[in-house]
Design a protein around this motif. Sequence first.
Motif, mmCIF file in Angstrom:
data_model
loop_
_atom_site.group_PDB
_atom_site.id
_atom_site.type_symbol
_atom_site.label_atom_id
_atom_site.label_comp_id
_atom_site.label_asym_id
_atom_site.label_seq_id
_atom_site.Cartn_x
_atom_site.Cartn_y
_atom_site.Cartn_z
ATOM 1 N N VAL A 1 4.711 -6.622 4.860
ATOM 2 C CA VAL A 1 3.872 -5.443 4.686
ATOM 3 C C VAL A 1 4.758 -4.301 4.207
ATOM 4 C CG1 VAL A 1 2.418 -3.760 5.868
ATOM 5 C CG2 VAL A 1 2.292 -6.183 6.511
ATOM 6 N N ILE A 2 4.390 -3.697 3.083
ATOM 7 C CA ILE A 2 5.137 -2.552 2.556
ATOM 8 C C ILE A 2 4.134 -1.429 2.343
ATOM 9 C CG2 ILE A 2 6.691 -1.719 0.760
ATOM 10 C CD1 ILE A 2 7.486 -4.564 0.169
ATOM 11 N N VAL A 3 4.290 -0.337 3.103
ATOM 12 C CA VAL A 3 3.234 0.668 3.132
ATOM 13 C C VAL A 3 3.767 2.088 2.952
ATOM 14 C CG1 VAL A 3 1.748 -0.754 4.591
ATOM 15 C CG2 VAL A 3 3.316 0.857 5.646
ATOM 16 N N ASP A 4 2.822 2.995 2.919
ATOM 17 C CA ASP A 4 3.029 4.415 2.639
ATOM 18 C C ASP A 4 3.968 5.071 3.647
ATOM 19 O OD1 ASP A 4 2.768 7.128 2.084
ATOM 20 O OD2 ASP A 4 0.600 7.032 1.830
ATOM 21 N N TYR B 1 8.645 0.629 4.942
ATOM 22 C CA TYR B 1 8.048 1.828 4.363
ATOM 23 C C TYR B 1 8.602 2.065 2.960
ATOM 24 C CZ TYR B 1 5.869 3.346 8.730
ATOM 25 O OH TYR B 1 5.070 3.433 9.851
ATOM 26 N N THR B 2 7.739 2.592 2.086
ATOM 27 C CA THR B 2 8.133 2.930 0.722
ATOM 28 C C THR B 2 7.457 4.236 0.317
ATOM 29 O OG1 THR B 2 8.372 2.024 -1.524
ATOM 30 C CG2 THR B 2 6.259 1.670 -0.425
ATOM 31 N N HIS B 3 7.635 4.645 -0.941
ATOM 32 C CA HIS B 3 6.985 5.838 -1.496
ATOM 33 C C HIS B 3 7.426 7.105 -0.740
ATOM 34 C CE1 HIS B 3 3.566 8.304 -3.094
ATOM 35 N NE2 HIS B 3 3.717 7.472 -4.132
ATOM 36 N N LEU B 4 8.718 7.249 -0.498
ATOM 37 C CA LEU B 4 9.239 8.398 0.244
ATOM 38 C C LEU B 4 9.244 9.652 -0.626
ATOM 39 C CD1 LEU B 4 10.217 5.978 1.989
ATOM 40 C CD2 LEU B 4 12.290 7.290 2.437
ATOM 41 N N ASN B 5 8.693 10.729 -0.100
ATOM 42 C CA ASN B 5 8.792 12.013 -0.785
ATOM 43 C C ASN B 5 10.193 12.588 -0.600
ATOM 44 O OD1 ASN B 5 7.128 14.013 -2.291
ATOM 45 N ND2 ASN B 5 7.844 15.374 -0.663
ATOM 46 N N ALA C 1 0.844 -1.191 0.000
ATOM 47 C CA ALA C 1 0.000 0.000 0.000
ATOM 48 C C ALA C 1 0.882 1.244 0.000
ATOM 49 C CB ALA C 1 -0.917 0.002 1.215
ATOM 50 N N PRO C 2 1.391 1.659 -1.175
ATOM 51 C CA PRO C 2 2.282 2.819 -1.220
ATOM 52 C C PRO C 2 1.586 4.153 -0.964
ATOM 53 C CG PRO C 2 1.801 2.050 -3.429
ATOM 54 C CD PRO C 2 1.212 1.042 -2.487
#
Length: 276
Positions: free
Chosen positions: A194-197, A240-244, A174-175
């Motif tokens: 689990v890989i999330v926002d 965690y993924t989708h880092l700004n 869930a990015p």
Amino acid sequence: MRLQVLGTAAGGGVPQWNCACPGCSGARAHPGRRRSHASLAVQLDDGCFVVNATPDIADQIEACPWLRPGPGPRQSPLAGVILTDAELDHTIGLLRLREADTLQVRSTPVVREALRPFADILRPYVRLTWAAADAIPVSGKRPRYAGHDAGLPESPEWVSALRLTDGTSTLVYAPAMGVWPAALDDALATADCVIVDGTFWDDEEPRRTGISAKTATRMGHLPIEATMERLARLPGRCLYTHLNNTNPLVDPDAEQHKVLAELGLEVAADGMVIDL
């Protein structure tokens, strides 16, 4: 299940082409800090799939040994794309895949409807087939191009957490997450990974850094500070993924890495391979 993290950055990547913030400047000075757009390669029972088709998809496929073509001259192991949402940074790579003969796209119905213009463009090049994704709604936030004047419906399924399984192991990806519903709790409780926002560290980050007048939550992203304690209680491996580019975690020396490590949480890295 085998997966490779193809990218871990939010829209624009790190560095973003028109940004000189500390995160982007640091990535230019230290190439090891560069992050491409968030995506995964996953080996499932019915083939190899890419989760989200980013602007970096061609380079990301080349970086994953088991996605490279062969043994035939135009034989690719890529069976299709699974989409978490209809945002451009997660879908524009579909156009780059026009050289395929056939391509399956799995998504929610509202995402499929939003991407109808993409399907029309690709029709002369590739035969697209559509299927439903095993998706848990986590936000009704629609992309800017699909605004309320676009004739598309209101739906809680604009953004989803994906549940991917090979019958033995389960991944939840869930990015982007605007809410944390009860159905997500149920999926996370039985997930091996689990890989999330992780777009923003705290809710005020967008306003504090000047990139938006909105908080992280109003931009459709639960900040890490709001999710890390809950993730730390889960039995599976959590990343965690989708880092700004404004997120302090793009700096490997940031103190926030220690905070996550003490909770048993990780930050996903481009190229990371996870065997479940």
